[in-house]
Design a protein around this motif. Structure first.
Motif, PDB file in Angstrom:
ATOM      1  N   SER A   1       6.630  -4.128   2.104  1.00 53.09           N
ATOM      2  CA  SER A   1       6.299  -3.413   3.150  1.00 53.09           C
ATOM      3  C   SER A   1       7.755  -2.988   3.922  1.00 53.09           C
ATOM      4  CB  SER A   1       5.311  -3.938   4.206  1.00 53.09           C
ATOM      5  OG  SER A   1       5.303  -3.187   5.446  1.00 53.09           O
ATOM      6  N   LYS A   2       8.010  -1.796   3.944  1.00 50.78           N
ATOM      7  CA  LYS A   2       9.391  -1.448   4.535  1.00 50.78           C
ATOM      8  C   LYS A   2       9.442  -1.534   6.086  1.00 50.78           C
ATOM      9  CE  LYS A   2      12.906   1.834   4.751  1.00 50.78           C
ATOM     10  NZ  LYS A   2      13.326   3.290   4.549  1.00 50.78           N
ATOM     11  N   SER A   3       8.163  -1.372   6.711  1.00 48.27           N
ATOM     12  CA  SER A   3       8.087  -1.445   8.225  1.00 48.27           C
ATOM     13  C   SER A   3       7.548  -2.903   8.576  1.00 48.27           C
ATOM     14  CB  SER A   3       6.914  -0.820   8.720  1.00 48.27           C
ATOM     15  OG  SER A   3       5.598  -1.012   8.021  1.00 48.27           O
ATOM     16  N   GLY A   4       7.051  -3.702   7.500  1.00 49.01           N
ATOM     17  CA  GLY A   4       6.698  -5.070   7.776  1.00 49.01           C
ATOM     18  C   GLY A   4       5.425  -5.039   8.914  1.00 49.01           C
TER      19      GLY A   4
ATOM     20  N   GLY B   1       8.992   5.144   1.327  1.00 53.12           N
ATOM     21  CA  GLY B   1       8.197   4.542   0.393  1.00 53.12           C
ATOM     22  C   GLY B   1       7.655   5.180  -1.023  1.00 53.12           C
ATOM     23  N   ARG B   2       7.393   6.661  -0.905  1.00 53.59           N
ATOM     24  CA  ARG B   2       7.197   7.129  -2.051  1.00 53.59           C
ATOM     25  C   ARG B   2       8.259   7.635  -3.034  1.00 53.59           C
ATOM     26  NH1 ARG B   2       6.484   9.949   2.382  1.00 53.59           N
ATOM     27  NH2 ARG B   2       7.330  11.856   2.967  1.00 53.59           N
TER      28      ARG B   2
ATOM     29  N   THR C   1       2.299  -2.609   8.411  1.00 47.73           N
ATOM     30  CA  THR C   1       1.216  -2.223   7.880  1.00 47.73           C
ATOM     31  C   THR C   1      -0.022  -2.988   7.864  1.00 47.73           C
ATOM     32  OG1 THR C   1       2.541  -0.605   6.729  1.00 47.73           O
ATOM     33  CG2 THR C   1       0.412  -0.756   5.889  1.00 47.73           C
TER      34      THR C   1
ATOM     35  N   GLN D   1       0.244  11.218  -4.385  1.00 46.95           N
ATOM     36  CA  GLN D   1       0.977  10.651  -2.988  1.00 46.95           C
ATOM     37  C   GLN D   1       2.371  11.435  -2.668  1.00 46.95           C
ATOM     38  OE1 GLN D   1       2.416   6.665  -2.799  1.00 46.95           O
ATOM     39  NE2 GLN D   1       3.003   7.020  -0.637  1.00 46.95           N
TER      40      GLN D   1
ATOM     41  N   LYS E   1      -2.422   4.849  11.337  1.00 46.40           N
ATOM     42  CA  LYS E   1      -2.003   3.231  11.452  1.00 46.40           C
ATOM     43  C   LYS E   1      -1.996   2.879  12.924  1.00 46.40           C
ATOM     44  CE  LYS E   1       1.142   2.918   7.444  1.00 46.40           C
ATOM     45  NZ  LYS E   1       2.638   2.620   7.191  1.00 46.40           N
TER      46      LYS E   1
ATOM     47  N   GLN F   1       6.250  11.148   7.356  1.00 45.76           N
ATOM     48  CA  GLN F   1       4.602  11.206   6.938  1.00 45.76           C
ATOM     49  C   GLN F   1       4.130  10.869   8.125  1.00 45.76           C
ATOM     50  OE1 GLN F   1       6.772   8.939   4.967  1.00 45.76           O
ATOM     51  NE2 GLN F   1       6.536   7.526   6.484  1.00 45.76           N
TER      52      GLN F   1
ATOM     53  N   GLU G   1       2.221  13.745   0.564  1.00 43.98           N
ATOM     54  CA  GLU G   1       3.151  13.188   1.650  1.00 43.98           C
ATOM     55  C   GLU G   1       4.333  13.770   1.856  1.00 43.98           C
ATOM     56  OE1 GLU G   1       3.464   8.825   1.490  1.00 43.98           O
ATOM     57  OE2 GLU G   1       1.468   8.488   2.518  1.00 43.98           O
TER      58      GLU G   1
ATOM     59  N   ILE H   1       0.819  -1.367  -0.307  1.00 44.43           N
ATOM     60  CA  ILE H   1      -0.061   0.022  -0.157  1.00 44.43           C
ATOM     61  C   ILE H   1       0.819   1.221   0.070  1.00 44.43           C
ATOM     62  CG2 ILE H   1      -0.241   0.415   2.770  1.00 44.43           C
ATOM     63  CD1 ILE H   1      -3.149   0.881   2.254  1.00 44.43           C
ATOM     64  N   GLY H   2       0.340   2.582  -0.508  1.00 43.53           N
ATOM     65  CA  GLY H   2       0.936   3.517  -0.528  1.00 43.53           C
ATOM     66  C   GLY H   2       2.385   3.552  -1.396  1.00 43.53           C
ATOM     67  N   GLY H   3       3.348   4.140  -0.683  1.00 42.79           N
ATOM     68  CA  GLY H   3       4.529   3.925  -1.694  1.00 42.79           C
ATOM     69  C   GLY H   3       5.291   2.448  -1.824  1.00 42.79           C
ATOM     70  N   SER H   4       4.652   1.538  -1.259  1.00 41.43           N
ATOM     71  CA  SER H   4       5.053   0.223  -1.380  1.00 41.43           C
ATOM     72  C   SER H   4       4.099  -0.388  -2.640  1.00 41.43           C
ATOM     73  CB  SER H   4       4.875  -0.570  -0.063  1.00 41.43           C
ATOM     74  OG  SER H   4       5.979  -0.335   0.644  1.00 41.43           O
TER      75      SER H   4
ATOM     76  N   VAL I   1       0.425   9.859   8.192  1.00 37.14           N
ATOM     77  CA  VAL I   1      -0.223   8.584   7.699  1.00 37.14           C
ATOM     78  C   VAL I   1       0.181   7.542   9.018  1.00 37.14           C
ATOM     79  CG1 VAL I   1       0.260   6.816   6.249  1.00 37.14           C
ATOM     80  CG2 VAL I   1       0.526   9.290   5.419  1.00 37.14           C
TER      81      VAL I   1
HETATM   82  O1  PA5 Z   1       5.417   6.809   1.335  1.00 37.88           O
HETATM   83  C1  PA5 Z   1       5.430   6.265   2.504  1.00 37.88           C
HETATM   84  O2  PA5 Z   1       6.455   6.068   3.482  1.00 37.88           O
HETATM   85  C2  PA5 Z   1       4.143   5.624   2.895  1.00 37.88           C
HETATM   86  O3  PA5 Z   1       3.008   5.741   1.948  1.00 37.88           O
HETATM   87  C3  PA5 Z   1       4.243   3.885   2.970  1.00 37.88           C
HETATM   88  O4  PA5 Z   1       5.214   3.391   1.710  1.00 37.88           O
HETATM   89  C4  PA5 Z   1       2.981   3.196   3.278  1.00 37.88           C
HETATM   90  O5  PA5 Z   1       2.653   3.786   4.547  1.00 37.88           O
HETATM   91  C5  PA5 Z   1       3.253   1.704   3.419  1.00 37.88           C
HETATM   92  O6  PA5 Z   1       4.356   1.472   4.491  1.00 37.88           O
HETATM   93  P1  PA5 Z   1       5.032   0.184   4.541  1.00 37.88           P
HETATM   94  O7  PA5 Z   1       6.051  -0.028   3.276  1.00 37.88           O
HETATM   95  O8  PA5 Z   1       5.908   0.182   5.735  1.00 37.88           O
HETATM   96  O9  PA5 Z   1       4.115  -1.007   4.631  1.00 37.88           O
END
Ligand code: PA5
Length: 387
Positions: free
Chosen positions: A128-131, A191-192, A133, A263, A380, A373, A267, A73-76, A376
């Motif tokens: 997912s960067k954070s793992g 992410g973005r 989401t 986005q 969460k 961000q 963001e 989702i989002g940047g991912s 955002v």
């Molecule tokens: O741009 C960003 O950092 C966000 O849009 C993230 O990409 C988004 O919230 C998803 O996060 P994550 O990759 O940790 O699941």
């Protein structure tokens, strides 16, 4: 190649030539960007071993599956989705489709997806960067359960591709515990700003020539001055009450690219009560709806048109439309025009990098951090508490 017209359709309210402030700020903004720790995206990927690994895995996936499910989702996910739509045909379905999940929480969607996948061989790329989401986790768990019933452990190690932080998070633990195939998201890319990293490159490598995309981006540091000019112009327009930017496209394939832009800018600069609200329109369709507002409504908007160049002998209806619309809107809504010489991977790579730079410069001109961000994260956090 990109070219820029920041003048023809601009109202007199904004003039930047010989502007001392423009030059003074430029030095400090360039320095701030250089000093930021989150600018890993500025060094366009050149690591041949990694590029080879991405391409080799993508071609394995194509050979052994009929589709790739991309969860994020989002940047991912947004960058990959935007380019996937931009490069694929609107009429001839891709023989190897990317299917998306985890960007929404509809149960019906996931159920339908699982029943679609029942008779198919497929691979799954969770990003997912954070793992942590939530939307991503829900979709991943459901699809993983389904895959565990369908494939052996050995097969899962090939079919599940996890793109996440190199050390932390639940997904990294999954990689370690189950020996799933994985890619590492660099610490210094958020992410973005990640579509040109493993985040976007791996799924896109099943569709397009990612080397061309990267080489376009590499060339785009040549647009540094233009990116700063555009960012400064946006800020000047904002100072004159233009608090909404409308990204305008005339090719339907570019619609999702506008979502990616929304986005990126929202963001990056929409924080601490500041920033320009990005919206988008698809012309000429939307001229028959929102067009009324741009022509005569509240004058809080400026437009940035993404134009595709045309090399025919005859004048094209689309070019005539762009000129006519910009001219008509100008009395009320000023426009910038950014022209792409074509819609190749190379040029799109240039365009992405140009907008990365512009969004970062723009946020710095608003004196906010382009790379966090907090807004955002807030939602969460609330959702996690409740669940
Ligand atoms: O741009 C960003 O950092 C966000 O849009 C993230 O990409 C988004 O919230 C998803 O996060 P994550 O990759 O940790 O699941």
């Amino acid at each position: 190649m990109l070219s820029f017209d920041f003048q023809t359709f601009m109202k007199d309210e904004v003039s930047i030539t010989n502007n001392q402030d423009y030059l003074l700020k430029k030095e400090s903004i360039f320095r701030k960007l250089k000093e930021s720790p989150m600018t890993g995206w500025r060094e366009v990927l050149q690591d041949e071993t990694l590029i080879e690994k991405i391409i080799a895995k993508a071609s394995w996936v194509r050979r052994n599956s009929s589709c790739l499910v991309v969860i994020g989702i989002g940047g991912s996910y947004m960058g990959c989705y935007a380019l996937d739509k931009l490069f694929s045909s609107q009429f001839f379905p891709n023989s190897f489709p990317l299917i998306y999940a985890g960007y929404q929480i509809s149960d019906a969607y996931l159920e339908e997806l699982i029943s679609y996948l029942k008779e198919k061989d497929f691979c799954l790329n969770v990003i997912s960067k954070s793992g942590t989401t939530l939307e991503t986790t829900i979709a991943y768990q459901k699809l993983l359960d389904f895959m565990k019933k369908k494939y052996s452990e050995e097969e899962l190690r090939q079919r599940i591709i996890i793109t996440t932080d190199k050390n932390k998070g639940v997904l990294r633990e999954d990689v370690i515990n189950n020996r799933y195939f994985s890619f590492e998201i660099p610490d210094n890319i958020g992410g973005r700003y990640s579509v040109l990293s493993v985040v976007g490159l791996f799924p896109l490598a099943t569709q397009i020539d990612i080397r061309k995309l990267l080489s376009g981006a590499m060339n785009a540091s040549a647009y540094m001055e233009d990116a700063y000019f555009y960012a400064y112009l946006r800020k000047e327009l904002y100072n004159h009450g233009r608090v909404v930017e409308n990204f305008v496209v005339y090719d339907e394939k570019m619609l999702m690219f506008c979502e990616w832009l929304k986005q990126l800018f929202a963001e990056s600069e929409g924080k601490e009560n500041r920033g320009i609200l990005p919206i988008s329109t698809f012309n000429t369709r939307d001229l028959h709806s929102l067009g009324q507002f741009f022509q005569e409504g509240n004058p809080i908007i400026f437009e940035t048109v993404l134009r595709m160049q045309h090399f025919g002998n005859k004048e094209r209806v689309q070019d005539i439309a762009i000129e006519s619309v910009c001219e008509a809107h100008m009395s009320h809504t000023p426009s910038n025009v950014i022209t792409c010489s074509d819609l190749s991977e190379y040029t799109v790579g240039e365009l992405i990098y140009f907008f990365f730079l512009s969004a970062a410069f723009s946020a710095l001109l608003f004196e906010v951090d382009p790379f966090n961000q907090p807004g955002v994260e807030a939602y969460k956090e609330k959702m996690r508490e409740r669940l």
